[in-house]
Scaffold this motif. Structure first.
Motif, PDB file in Angstrom:
ATOM      1  N   ALA A  58       0.812  -1.226   0.000  1.00 29.28           N
ATOM      2  CA  ALA A  58       0.000   0.000   0.000  1.00 29.28           C
ATOM      3  C   ALA A  58       0.838   1.266   0.000  1.00 29.28           C
ATOM      4  CB  ALA A  58      -0.953  -0.007   1.188  1.00 29.28           C
ATOM      5  N   ASP A  59       1.926   1.289   0.759  1.00 29.79           N
ATOM      6  CA  ASP A  59       2.743   2.499   0.881  1.00 29.79           C
ATOM      7  C   ASP A  59       4.023   2.428   0.070  1.00 29.79           C
ATOM      8  OD1 ASP A  59       0.899   3.644   2.681  1.00 29.79           O
ATOM      9  OD2 ASP A  59       1.819   2.583   4.368  1.00 29.79           O
ATOM     10  N   ALA A  60       4.180   1.398  -0.730  1.00 27.61           N
ATOM     11  CA  ALA A  60       5.436   1.197  -1.453  1.00 27.61           C
ATOM     12  C   ALA A  60       5.577   2.155  -2.623  1.00 27.61           C
ATOM     13  CB  ALA A  60       5.523  -0.242  -1.956  1.00 27.61           C
ATOM     14  N   ARG A  61       6.795   2.565  -2.865  1.00 32.24           N
ATOM     15  CA  ARG A  61       7.093   3.307  -4.094  1.00 32.24           C
ATOM     16  C   ARG A  61       7.702   2.386  -5.143  1.00 32.24           C
ATOM     17  NH1 ARG A  61      10.736   8.563  -5.646  1.00 32.24           N
ATOM     18  NH2 ARG A  61       9.566   8.964  -7.559  1.00 32.24           N
ATOM     19  N   VAL A  62       8.435   1.384  -4.692  1.00 31.19           N
ATOM     20  CA  VAL A  62       9.050   0.414  -5.599  1.00 31.19           C
ATOM     21  C   VAL A  62       8.736  -0.987  -5.091  1.00 31.19           C
ATOM     22  CG1 VAL A  62      11.184  -0.434  -6.640  1.00 31.19           C
ATOM     23  CG2 VAL A  62      10.935   2.008  -6.134  1.00 31.19           C
ATOM     24  N   VAL A  63       8.203  -1.839  -5.963  1.00 35.87           N
ATOM     25  CA  VAL A  63       7.948  -3.242  -5.642  1.00 35.87           C
ATOM     26  C   VAL A  63       8.731  -4.091  -6.636  1.00 35.87           C
ATOM     27  CG1 VAL A  63       6.239  -5.102  -5.525  1.00 35.87           C
ATOM     28  CG2 VAL A  63       5.662  -2.805  -4.688  1.00 35.87           C
ATOM     29  N   SER A  64       9.634  -4.921  -6.126  1.00 36.01           N
ATOM     30  CA  SER A  64      10.371  -5.843  -6.981  1.00 36.01           C
ATOM     31  C   SER A  64       9.731  -7.218  -6.910  1.00 36.01           C
ATOM     32  CB  SER A  64      11.840  -5.949  -6.552  1.00 36.01           C
ATOM     33  OG  SER A  64      12.591  -4.850  -6.990  1.00 36.01           O
ATOM     34  N   LEU A  65       9.415  -7.776  -8.064  1.00 35.99           N
ATOM     35  CA  LEU A  65       8.860  -9.125  -8.168  1.00 35.99           C
ATOM     36  C   LEU A  65       9.954 -10.041  -8.699  1.00 35.99           C
ATOM     37  CD1 LEU A  65       5.403  -8.260  -9.781  1.00 35.99           C
ATOM     38  CD2 LEU A  65       5.948  -8.540  -7.357  1.00 35.99           C
ATOM     39  N   GLY A  66      10.437 -10.924  -7.834  1.00 39.18           N
ATOM     40  CA  GLY A  66      11.541 -11.791  -8.205  1.00 39.18           C
ATOM     41  C   GLY A  66      11.094 -13.024  -8.960  1.00 39.18           C
ATOM     42  N   ALA A 334      10.127  -6.141  -1.498  1.00 38.46           N
ATOM     43  CA  ALA A 334      10.718  -7.195  -2.319  1.00 38.46           C
ATOM     44  C   ALA A 334       9.943  -8.487  -2.139  1.00 38.46           C
ATOM     45  CB  ALA A 334      12.182  -7.410  -1.933  1.00 38.46           C
ATOM     46  N   MET A 335       9.548  -9.082  -3.265  1.00 42.93           N
ATOM     47  CA  MET A 335       8.857 -10.365  -3.257  1.00 42.93           C
ATOM     48  C   MET A 335       9.724 -11.391  -3.969  1.00 42.93           C
ATOM     49  SD  MET A 335       4.851  -9.359  -3.969  1.00 42.93           S
ATOM     50  CE  MET A 335       4.353 -11.068  -3.677  1.00 42.93           C
ATOM     51  N   GLY A 336       9.986 -12.514  -3.308  1.00 40.95           N
ATOM     52  CA  GLY A 336      10.775 -13.579  -3.891  1.00 40.95           C
ATOM     53  C   GLY A 336       9.888 -14.671  -4.462  1.00 40.95           C
ATOM     54  N   ALA A 337      10.494 -15.585  -5.209  1.00 33.86           N
ATOM     55  CA  ALA A 337       9.766 -16.685  -5.843  1.00 33.86           C
ATOM     56  C   ALA A 337      10.410 -18.011  -5.462  1.00 33.86           C
ATOM     57  CB  ALA A 337       9.759 -16.522  -7.361  1.00 33.86           C
ATOM     58  N   ALA A 338       9.587 -19.050  -5.380  1.00 28.51           N
ATOM     59  CA  ALA A 338      10.056 -20.400  -5.099  1.00 28.51           C
ATOM     60  C   ALA A 338       9.178 -21.381  -5.869  1.00 28.51           C
ATOM     61  CB  ALA A 338      10.005 -20.688  -3.599  1.00 28.51           C
ATOM     62  N   PHE A 339       9.684 -22.610  -6.058  1.00 31.44           N
ATOM     63  CA  PHE A 339       8.883 -23.595  -6.779  1.00 31.44           C
ATOM     64  C   PHE A 339       9.274 -25.005  -6.363  1.00 31.44           C
ATOM     65  CE2 PHE A 339      12.632 -23.260  -9.434  1.00 31.44           C
ATOM     66  CZ  PHE A 339      12.805 -24.509 -10.008  1.00 31.44           C
ATOM     67  N   MET A 400      18.148 -21.227  -7.371  1.00 27.63           N
ATOM     68  CA  MET A 400      18.204 -20.050  -8.237  1.00 27.63           C
ATOM     69  C   MET A 400      18.779 -20.438  -9.592  1.00 27.63           C
ATOM     70  SD  MET A 400      17.150 -17.530  -6.225  1.00 27.63           S
ATOM     71  CE  MET A 400      16.893 -17.367  -4.429  1.00 27.63           C
ATOM     72  N   GLN A 401      18.047 -20.181 -10.655  1.00 23.10           N
ATOM     73  CA  GLN A 401      18.425 -20.563 -12.007  1.00 23.10           C
ATOM     74  C   GLN A 401      18.781 -22.046 -11.999  1.00 23.10           C
ATOM     75  OE1 GLN A 401      17.599 -18.026 -13.861  1.00 23.10           O
ATOM     76  NE2 GLN A 401      17.916 -19.075 -15.788  1.00 23.10           N
ATOM     77  N   ASP A 402      19.968 -22.471 -12.399  1.00 22.22           N
ATOM     78  CA  ASP A 402      20.311 -23.886 -12.415  1.00 22.22           C
ATOM     79  C   ASP A 402      21.133 -24.303 -11.194  1.00 22.22           C
ATOM     80  OD1 ASP A 402      19.040 -24.736 -14.763  1.00 22.22           O
ATOM     81  OD2 ASP A 402      20.654 -23.958 -16.005  1.00 22.22           O
ATOM     82  N   THR A 403      21.110 -23.508 -10.145  1.00 20.66           N
ATOM     83  CA  THR A 403      21.941 -23.812  -8.998  1.00 20.66           C
ATOM     84  C   THR A 403      21.287 -23.316  -7.721  1.00 20.66           C
ATOM     85  OG1 THR A 403      24.171 -23.564  -8.121  1.00 20.66           O
ATOM     86  CG2 THR A 403      23.258 -21.666  -9.283  1.00 20.66           C
ATOM     87  N   ASP A 414       9.929  -9.488   1.700  1.00 20.54           N
ATOM     88  CA  ASP A 414       8.725  -9.196   2.470  1.00 20.54           C
ATOM     89  C   ASP A 414       7.658 -10.252   2.240  1.00 20.54           C
ATOM     90  OD1 ASP A 414       9.392  -6.370   3.488  1.00 20.54           O
ATOM     91  OD2 ASP A 414       9.764  -6.221   1.333  1.00 20.54           O
ATOM     92  N   ALA A 415       7.763 -10.962   1.124  1.00 20.14           N
ATOM     93  CA  ALA A 415       6.795 -12.002   0.789  1.00 20.14           C
ATOM     94  C   ALA A 415       7.443 -12.962  -0.194  1.00 20.14           C
ATOM     95  CB  ALA A 415       5.525 -11.405   0.190  1.00 20.14           C
ATOM     96  N   ILE A 416       6.878 -14.164  -0.284  1.00 23.64           N
ATOM     97  CA  ILE A 416       7.329 -15.167  -1.252  1.00 23.64           C
ATOM     98  C   ILE A 416       6.102 -15.735  -1.942  1.00 23.64           C
ATOM     99  CG2 ILE A 416       8.491 -17.388  -1.595  1.00 23.64           C
ATOM    100  CD1 ILE A 416      10.030 -16.848   1.013  1.00 23.64           C
ATOM    101  N   TYR A 417       6.160 -15.865  -3.259  1.00 27.25           N
ATOM    102  CA  TYR A 417       5.094 -16.585  -3.950  1.00 27.25           C
ATOM    103  C   TYR A 417       5.649 -17.914  -4.436  1.00 27.25           C
ATOM    104  CZ  TYR A 417       6.950 -14.639  -8.380  1.00 27.25           C
ATOM    105  OH  TYR A 417       7.735 -14.279  -9.442  1.00 27.25           O
TER     106      TYR A 417
END
Length: 440
Positions: A58-66, A334-339, A400-403, A414-417
């Motif tokens: 809500a208050d962010a100026r920059v949101v990074s989606l990893g 910052a939002m990170g990703a996992a799978f 991360m990538q192949d490693t 701040d969060a992970i999807y």
């Protein structure tokens, strides 16, 4: 032997051993992780998941989606869905890609005017097979439709932030300098543009390594002179937008030269991160004090904390997100990703990939153990007394990538999807022609 191009891709990832004592995850840690997880299909967010996401940004100026990788269909679709929400519901008007700044300008022209063929534009961006996919096409077609309905001044702008493919911009900057200074030889100076043929930056790095010191110094001096000349003109009261863009593209040329000339992988990576942050700041200054931006990038650029690759470089590596966090503070999210697991076919770049379900001591594996097909984990505000807080605060192995790298999820994001099963992003027909099949 590992080729240099592979070794430097994405901050020079190298396969890491799992020699840290992570131990099996306790039932309580998993219970705490489940308590902050929202099972979701992501498209669209609704109900509690939507409200919690909006509360986070809500208050962010920059949101990074990893991204865990640059070529996962499901993660690209999630980035697109979250970005549509940020644009349409929360007023974000800048989209920034991990892409060459100069090449990104054509994409901005498309979303502003609709002129040109979007797939051709994406097929001509710099370097890797990052953005020329049908998932990305679909998102920017949506941006174009959104811009058609917005009043003047309310449209979405699109930029690249990377410095790894400077030749296009330096060439334009030299032409502007020569037009401003008739009779000069700015366009004929040696800027090392042939070192960037193909815009694959690991190949550019290899070519730089073959330069003599004198050749490198000549290129550096010429780029610095061009940048200084254009910066002086761009700072004048009569400067027009073309001058300001040319000045930035010349500055990117200097930064890229310094990156490719740096000694050691850590220094090269640090120069790239610094350059991307400088470009993000320039973009937001140009867009105005109220402008809000969403960044599409890899986890290792988005993270707001350091990470380690002990088999490659001693000490901590500082990604772009650390510098953005220092500049924007709580206004940076910052939002990170996992799978979990998946299969990529051998006839598409980067070749056959088989992702088995990760061990539970890893970040991907611990989230996967919760049993969700897809989930959003809000880490911000996690009680310090919880077992998950302690577990997430430690540097954990993360795919991360192949490693893998070692990074603290709680300090980094701040969060992970999360998505449990992944597939290869769908390359456009032009991209399929551009990239010859690669196999292991």
């Amino acid at each position: 032997m590992i080729k240099l191009g592979t070794a430097v891709f994405l901050c020079f990832l190298l396969i890491l051993g799992c020699d840290r004592d992570s131990g099996p995850e306790s039932t309580q840690v998993l219970a705490d992780l489940e308590a902050i997880s929202i099972s979701t299909q992501f498209d669209p967010l609704a109900g509690d998941e939507l409200q919690r996401f909006r509360g986070l940004v809500a208050d962010a100026r920059v949101v990074s989606l990893g991204q865990s990788r640059h070529d996962i269909s499901e993660q690209l679709k999630i980035q697109a869905m979250l970005s549509r929400n940020l644009v349409s519901d929360l007023g974000f008007r800048v989209v920034i890609l991990e892409e060459s700044f100069s090449h990104g300008l054509a994409l901005d022209d498309y979303v502003a005017t609709g002129d040109g063929d979007l797939r051709s534009i994406l097929n001509n961006v710099a370097g890797w097979y990052l953005w020329d996919t049908e998932e990305v096409v679909s998102f920017f077609e949506w941006v174009r439709r959104f811009n058609e309905t917005e009043p003047q001044g309310g449209r979405v702008y699109v930029f690249g932030m990377d410095i790894t493919a400077p030749a296009l911009g330096v060439r334009r900057a030299a032409a502007v300098a020569e037009a401003l200074d008739p009779g000069s030889n700015w366009a004929s100076l040696e800027y090392g543009l042939d070192l960037h043929v193909g815009d694959m930056w690991p190949q550019s790095l290899q070519r730089y390594s073959r330069l003599t010191q004198e050749e490198s110094e000549t290129i550096g001096k010429n780029l610095a002179s061009l940048s200084e000349f254009l910066a002086g003109r761009a700072g004048g009261a009569d400067a027009i937008e073309e001058m300001r863009l040319a000045a930035l593209e010349a500055e990117i040329g200097v930064r890229a030269h310094n990156m490719f000339s740096a000694a050691g992988m850590a220094a090269i990576g640090a120069a790239r991160e610094d350059g991307m942050v400088a470009n993000v700041n320039w973009i937001l200054q140009r867009a105005g004090t109220k402008a809000r931006a969403v960044i599409w990038t890899h986890n290792l650029h988005a993270a707001r904390s350091s990470f380690q690759m002990p088999q490659l470089v001693e000490g901590d590596l500082l990604p772009m997100g650390v510098l953005l966090d220092r500049h924007y503070g709580s206004k940076y999210v910052a939002m990170g990703a996992a799978f979990g697991s998946g299969e990529f076919p051998a006839n598409l770049p980067p070749g056959k990939r088989s992702f088995s379900s990760p061990d539970r001591h890893t970040v991907d594996g611990a989230i996967g153990a919760l049993g969700f097909d897809a989930a959003l984990l809000i880490l911000a505000g996690l009680p310090e007394s919880s077992s998950a807080h302690e577990w997430l605060s430690v540097e954990r192995e993360w795919r991360m990538q192949d490693t893998s790298v070692f990074l603290s999820p709680l300090r980094g994001f701040d969060a992970i999807y999360y998505v449990d099963t992944v597939t290869r992003a769908q390359l456009t027909p032009l991209a399929l022609q551009r990239h010859s099949p690669q196999a292991d």
